[in-house]
Design a protein around this motif. Sequence first.
Motif, mmCIF file in Angstrom:
data_model
loop_
_atom_site.group_PDB
_atom_site.id
_atom_site.type_symbol
_atom_site.label_atom_id
_atom_site.label_comp_id
_atom_site.label_asym_id
_atom_site.label_seq_id
_atom_site.Cartn_x
_atom_site.Cartn_y
_atom_site.Cartn_z
ATOM 1 N N GLY A 112 0.596 -0.777 -0.155
ATOM 2 C CA GLY A 112 0.137 -0.190 -0.077
ATOM 3 C C GLY A 112 0.746 1.240 -0.366
ATOM 4 N N PRO A 113 0.429 1.853 -0.113
ATOM 5 C CA PRO A 113 1.068 3.856 -0.542
ATOM 6 C C PRO A 113 1.252 4.264 -0.188
ATOM 7 C CG PRO A 113 -0.812 3.714 -1.701
ATOM 8 C CD PRO A 113 -0.818 2.214 -1.264
ATOM 9 N N LEU A 114 0.125 4.494 1.029
ATOM 10 C CA LEU A 114 -0.235 6.085 2.412
ATOM 11 C C LEU A 114 1.350 5.311 3.228
ATOM 12 C CD1 LEU A 114 -3.843 6.451 2.808
ATOM 13 C CD2 LEU A 114 -1.635 7.842 1.626
ATOM 14 N N ALA A 115 1.416 4.454 3.493
ATOM 15 C CA ALA A 115 2.772 3.947 4.106
ATOM 16 C C ALA A 115 3.561 4.639 3.878
ATOM 17 C CB ALA A 115 3.054 2.614 4.421
ATOM 18 N N GLY A 116 4.040 4.451 2.613
ATOM 19 C CA GLY A 116 5.621 4.904 1.805
ATOM 20 C C GLY A 116 5.662 6.385 1.549
ATOM 21 N N LEU A 117 4.914 7.370 1.244
ATOM 22 C CA LEU A 117 4.609 8.244 0.422
ATOM 23 C C LEU A 117 5.036 9.206 1.647
ATOM 24 C CD1 LEU A 117 1.420 8.720 -1.399
ATOM 25 C CD2 LEU A 117 3.515 8.699 -2.500
ATOM 26 N N ALA A 157 -12.450 5.862 -15.189
ATOM 27 C CA ALA A 157 -12.344 5.521 -14.707
ATOM 28 C C ALA A 157 -12.168 5.056 -12.738
ATOM 29 C CB ALA A 157 -14.242 6.308 -13.934
ATOM 30 N N ASP A 158 -10.627 4.816 -12.548
ATOM 31 C CA ASP A 158 -9.453 4.762 -11.322
ATOM 32 C C ASP A 158 -9.324 5.419 -10.833
ATOM 33 O OD1 ASP A 158 -10.477 2.074 -12.939
ATOM 34 O OD2 ASP A 158 -7.671 1.228 -12.244
ATOM 35 N N LEU A 159 -9.889 5.056 -9.337
ATOM 36 C CA LEU A 159 -9.599 6.744 -8.762
ATOM 37 C C LEU A 159 -9.742 5.707 -6.975
ATOM 38 C CD1 LEU A 159 -13.515 8.624 -9.844
ATOM 39 C CD2 LEU A 159 -10.503 8.998 -10.683
ATOM 40 N N ALA A 160 -8.471 6.999 -6.132
ATOM 41 C CA ALA A 160 -8.149 6.667 -5.338
ATOM 42 C C ALA A 160 -9.681 7.768 -4.106
ATOM 43 C CB ALA A 160 -7.142 6.373 -4.895
ATOM 44 N N VAL A 161 -10.172 7.353 -3.138
ATOM 45 C CA VAL A 161 -10.650 8.515 -2.564
ATOM 46 C C VAL A 161 -9.941 8.482 -0.927
ATOM 47 C CG1 VAL A 161 -12.853 9.356 -1.705
ATOM 48 C CG2 VAL A 161 -12.617 8.650 -4.029
ATOM 49 N N LEU A 162 -9.472 9.564 -0.624
ATOM 50 C CA LEU A 162 -8.347 9.923 0.738
ATOM 51 C C LEU A 162 -9.126 10.739 1.275
ATOM 52 C CD1 LEU A 162 -5.163 10.701 -0.748
ATOM 53 C CD2 LEU A 162 -5.628 8.699 -0.342
ATOM 54 N N TYR A 172 -1.928 18.037 0.624
ATOM 55 C CA TYR A 172 -1.299 18.965 0.048
ATOM 56 C C TYR A 172 -1.201 19.560 1.786
ATOM 57 C CZ TYR A 172 -1.218 18.221 -4.775
ATOM 58 O OH TYR A 172 -0.679 17.700 -6.094
ATOM 59 N N THR A 173 -2.476 19.795 2.999
ATOM 60 C CA THR A 173 -2.428 20.586 3.955
ATOM 61 C C THR A 173 -2.784 18.944 4.977
ATOM 62 O OG1 THR A 173 -4.892 19.754 4.025
ATOM 63 C CG2 THR A 173 -3.168 21.577 2.756
ATOM 64 N N THR A 174 -2.273 17.579 4.269
ATOM 65 C CA THR A 174 -2.375 16.738 6.468
ATOM 66 C C THR A 174 -1.354 16.107 5.918
ATOM 67 O OG1 THR A 174 -5.245 16.856 5.360
ATOM 68 C CG2 THR A 174 -4.257 15.230 7.233
ATOM 69 N N PRO A 175 -0.692 15.407 6.995
ATOM 70 C CA PRO A 175 0.334 14.539 6.851
ATOM 71 C C PRO A 175 0.081 12.857 6.275
ATOM 72 C CG PRO A 175 -0.091 15.639 9.182
ATOM 73 C CD PRO A 175 -1.317 15.696 7.730
ATOM 74 N N TRP A 176 0.528 12.499 5.464
ATOM 75 C CA TRP A 176 0.170 11.312 5.393
ATOM 76 C C TRP A 176 -0.257 10.097 6.136
ATOM 77 C CZ3 TRP A 176 -0.484 10.811 0.483
ATOM 78 C CH2 TRP A 176 0.526 11.927 -0.193
ATOM 79 N N SER A 177 0.398 10.484 7.560
ATOM 80 C CA SER A 177 0.264 9.386 8.807
ATOM 81 C C SER A 177 -1.640 9.491 8.554
ATOM 82 C CB SER A 177 1.362 9.931 10.011
ATOM 83 O OG SER A 177 0.609 10.961 9.878
ATOM 84 N N GLU A 178 -1.881 10.519 8.312
ATOM 85 C CA GLU A 178 -3.520 10.852 9.100
ATOM 86 C C GLU A 178 -3.885 10.688 8.080
ATOM 87 O OE1 GLU A 178 -3.874 14.728 10.472
ATOM 88 O OE2 GLU A 178 -1.717 14.624 12.051
ATOM 89 N N LEU A 179 -3.830 10.065 7.349
ATOM 90 C CA LEU A 179 -5.239 9.584 5.825
ATOM 91 C C LEU A 179 -4.747 8.724 6.179
ATOM 92 C CD1 LEU A 179 -2.998 12.502 2.886
ATOM 93 C CD2 LEU A 179 -5.207 12.580 4.200
ATOM 94 N N GLU A 180 -5.955 8.128 5.216
ATOM 95 C CA GLU A 180 -6.458 6.813 5.154
ATOM 96 C C GLU A 180 -7.102 7.080 2.905
ATOM 97 O OE1 GLU A 180 -9.197 4.884 7.198
ATOM 98 O OE2 GLU A 180 -10.326 6.887 8.093
#
Length: 485
Positions: free
Chosen positions: A396-401, A446-451, A456-464
Amino acid sequence: MRIIECGGVWVGPGRPPLGPTRIYIAEGSIEEIEDAPEIRSDLFVVPAFVDAHCHFVWSGLETILVDLGGAASPRGLLDIVAREKDSERTGEVLRGFGFDESTWEDRRLPSLEELDGVSAGRPVILKRVCGHAALVNSRILEQLPGDAPGLDRSTGLIHEGVIFDLEKLFPPEPRLLRQACRNAVRMAQEAGVTSVFTYESYMTAKVLRDSKPGLRTSVCLYGREVLEDPRGSALKEASGLKFFLDGSIGAATAAMKVPYSDGTEVEPIMSEDEVMEALELSESLKLVPNFHAIGGRALELLDRVSGRFLASRGGRLTTGIRVEHAEELKACWPGSWDSEVHLFVMQPNFVSRWQMEGGLYQQKLGREAGRGLSPFRTLVDADFRIAFGSDGMPFGPLAGLSGATEHPDPEQRLTVDEALYAYTLEAASVCGFREVAGSLRPERTADLAVLSGNPYTTPWSELEVVGTIYKGKVVHEKVQVLQEL
């Protein structure tokens, strides 16, 4: 017709993110992207993620194997084995994955005698988190060839070598592999991933194909297996061949230019002649050669031999050459790397997991050498193509971005735009997923991911990832993301 209403959209590089937006989807494609200033939403839409380097079936299998990640000491690892010795969930062989002794206060691994003492005579294979080292007990040792490379029979420790044959020598039961495929698909969907470039054996490639997964897959076979059997049934559907030039930093088997902290120096696994043979085989089959090369010595070898190979072909190849990991690239930069030939696929999650201050890489290599690995900015500024993949650590990407945008060396950090590009549109292009390689626009698939928020304003660690859309259909949804019009 269905719509997504969100507070922002990243459509691709070179354009600022859109504000409140309404996205119309019909028949699997984006119909229209419309400004909608009246919308109040935290949701942020990006192109679905593409994992450009994973071991898809193995990642699914990890969800079934005994989890060793919670072990905090040699005793803790043995206690897990003792608890699981009668469990049948991994089949005849007790298989565990994920121990990381670099996080232990006592970094000694259990002895062969200790492992035998808790396994009650059952065959045991315990893989390190990197996959490049494993502990096995005497029941496994009895069945390994006498000249098995990389095996220390006195300790039961395997480094490289025969570790890549364990799957063939002790194949997981078919039911486990089928379940692994189902688990891997669900894991990808929950991570916002709809396309994967995956490294598989002949056996797991067939299982993956037969499972008809609900996502795009591009399979790269292990070159060593293809050299032994160049007529394997999965070969005609493969997109590349993978070859290992070295191992991992955690297992101290990566061929680094900088010596390890204990003075260990490691040479590449392959010789110049073997690298040339790998390039010739890949070119003859019109498959992309993928070279696992972490350390500077391995990278120098690849740079040198691929340069000779390119010259022998008049500067033209059927495909590019993929360089996987390239963590110590700065030690042999600029070399003779060619931006028209060499594509770099890197793992920002390695940075966030092991490269930060006081982490594994600094323990193994020293502070300065450890923090200077994975030079993302160097490659981007030199106009090389760079794509991101997880290598399943974790998937998964969010762990690494965050590793890309918060690199411990500020000079190697990427912008949010650049990091997203490497994990979405550029990764799709590098991996051959053309229908999702372009920017978000009408008529695109239509291949999309919804965060859950704005990166741009939220740390990656706080996103899902709260929603994933594949070919216009919701395949993962924590909150409602699509509405009927």
